[in-house]
Write an enzyme that holds these catalytic residues in place. Structure first.
Site, mmCIF file in Angstrom:
data_model
loop_
_atom_site.group_PDB
_atom_site.id
_atom_site.type_symbol
_atom_site.label_atom_id
_atom_site.label_comp_id
_atom_site.label_asym_id
_atom_site.label_seq_id
_atom_site.Cartn_x
_atom_site.Cartn_y
_atom_site.Cartn_z
ATOM 1 N N CYS A 1 42.408 40.739 47.124
ATOM 2 C CA CYS A 1 42.127 41.341 45.806
ATOM 3 C C CYS A 1 43.317 42.103 45.230
ATOM 4 O O CYS A 1 43.711 41.899 44.073
ATOM 5 C CB CYS A 1 40.894 42.239 45.878
ATOM 6 N N HIS B 1 38.033 47.618 46.728
ATOM 7 C CA HIS B 1 38.159 46.355 46.001
ATOM 8 C C HIS B 1 38.689 46.622 44.597
ATOM 9 O O HIS B 1 38.502 47.708 44.037
ATOM 10 C CB HIS B 1 36.809 45.635 45.917
ATOM 11 N N HIS C 1 39.167 38.290 39.738
ATOM 12 C CA HIS C 1 39.436 38.929 41.022
ATOM 13 C C HIS C 1 39.403 37.905 42.149
ATOM 14 O O HIS C 1 38.928 36.774 41.980
ATOM 15 C CB HIS C 1 38.413 40.050 41.285
#
Length: 362
Positions: free
Chosen positions: A276, A324, A336
């Site tokens: 990510c 994240h 993402h």
């Protein structure tokens, strides 16, 4: 870093409109308590007999395992970034040590030459030279040169001591950096084991399921993401968000868009795969603006922005532990890299628990 063709902002908006409420493969849901042993698909004898509530418990456990793997991935990436900086520092110190040693050798050579010159003159005191000389003016001239020589020797010895001190300090610094590098390598290895353990456990849970149960599991994931996104949109937040991307933000979004469909690989920074924060950091690097490597450092170091003020290119940080990150692209959507087994995708910006928003080029 290879250049790839990018889609237009209109195309992005179209993709967002289609997928924002039903984006496949979005990342971790908020961490949930670890289910009891009864949630093991095989604990009841057969995965075929799993009830919906049991499968939901399996989904929550898998989500938590992948969430924990994301935290460990950040630890691994942070250790790797720190190791790179320490290695650079050691290289710089090595260059200083080499230059310092060369300077020390030159000073020692000069000191040796001065000592040999003194030996040739016999080291006769000035008073004796005066008595032996029949020319007072010559004595005064010689005395002046001797004084200058003494000062030069004193300065030379001082420089010699300084050079030796510098070398000792550089050596101590290098030793400390090597020690830190070794400790960092241990931290990195521990984080790597933690990531692999969490991912293996999550994949083992999925592997125990029959094909139809895995399909049901995927639908449950999508439903959880859709509900979170719907709740977020129902707050009316999109009515307040109308920011336009900066020139660098547009470039970052274009880069991220060009990576759609590439696999998630923990610790990866492209160009074939990403995790990510690897995706977001490389997207902004491609725009000419370097940012921290991990989602946690992105949250700590970049400027915080109110959700209502965010614009395409801004980064949305998720979960209380900032484990994240996704890039906002407009229309309530992000791009993402979700988790292992998924690819870089478009998802609803509110499909996970938002911690906050940061702006790289604030």
């Amino acid at each position: 870093m290879s250049k790839r063709s990018t889609t237009t902002m209109a195309a992005i908006a179209l993709v967002c409109a289609v997928t924002v409420l039903a984006a496949p493969g979005a990342a971790y849901a908020a961490p949930a308590p670890t289910p009891s042993p009864s949630t093991d698909p095989k604990s009841s004898g057969s995965s075929k007999s799993l009830k919906s509530k049991d499968l939901e418990a399996v989904r929550e456990k898998i989500d938590k395992l992948y969430h924990d793997a994301a935290v460990a991935t950040d630890e691994y990436n942070a250790a790797e970034e720190k190791a790179e900086k320490q290695s650079d520092a050691i290289v710089k110190l090595a260059r200083k040590i080499a230059a310092g040693q060369a300077r020390l050798d030159r000073l020692k050579s000069s000191a040796g030459a001065a000592a040999r010159e003194q030996y040739r003159t016999g080291g006769i005191p000035r008073e004796t030279q005066f008595l032996l000389s029949g020319n007072p003016q010559q004595f005064l001239d010689n005395a002046g040169r001797m004084y200058q020589g003494q000062q030069a020797t004193k300065n030379l010895l001082s420089q010699l001591a300084d050079a030796q001190d510098d070398l000792a300090r550089y050596a101590d610094d290098a030793s400390a950096k090597w020690k830190e590098l070794d400790e960092g390598a241990k931290d990195k290895a521990a984080a790597k084991k933690k990531v692999e353990r969490q991912i293996e456990e999550a994949q083992a849970l999925e592997d125990k399921l029959e094909k139809k149960e895995r399909e049901r599991l995927r639908k449950l994931e999508e439903q959880a993401e859709q509900k979170a996104q719907t709740d977020w949109l129902s707050s009316g937040v999109l009515k307040e968000i109308d920011g336009k991307a900066s020139p660098m933000g547009k470039k970052a979004v274009q880069y991220a868009t060009a990576q759609l469909g590439k696999p998630y690989v923990w610790g990866a920074e492209g160009p074939k795969s990403y995790d990510c924060s690897g995706l977001t950091s490389q997207a902004w690097a491609s725009a000419g603006h370097g940012i921290p490597r991990t989602s946690q450092e992105q949250w700590k170091q970049l400027k915080h922005i109110d959700v209502k003020d965010m614009r395409p290119g801004d980064l949305i940080i998720y979960h209380d532990d900032a484990s994240h990150v996704g890039m906002y692209i407009g229309d309530g959507a992000i791009i993402h890299a979700p988790r292992p087994g998924r690819t870089v995708t478009v998802a609803g910006a509110g499909s996970m628990a938002i911690l906050g928003v940061v702006r790289p080029d604030a």
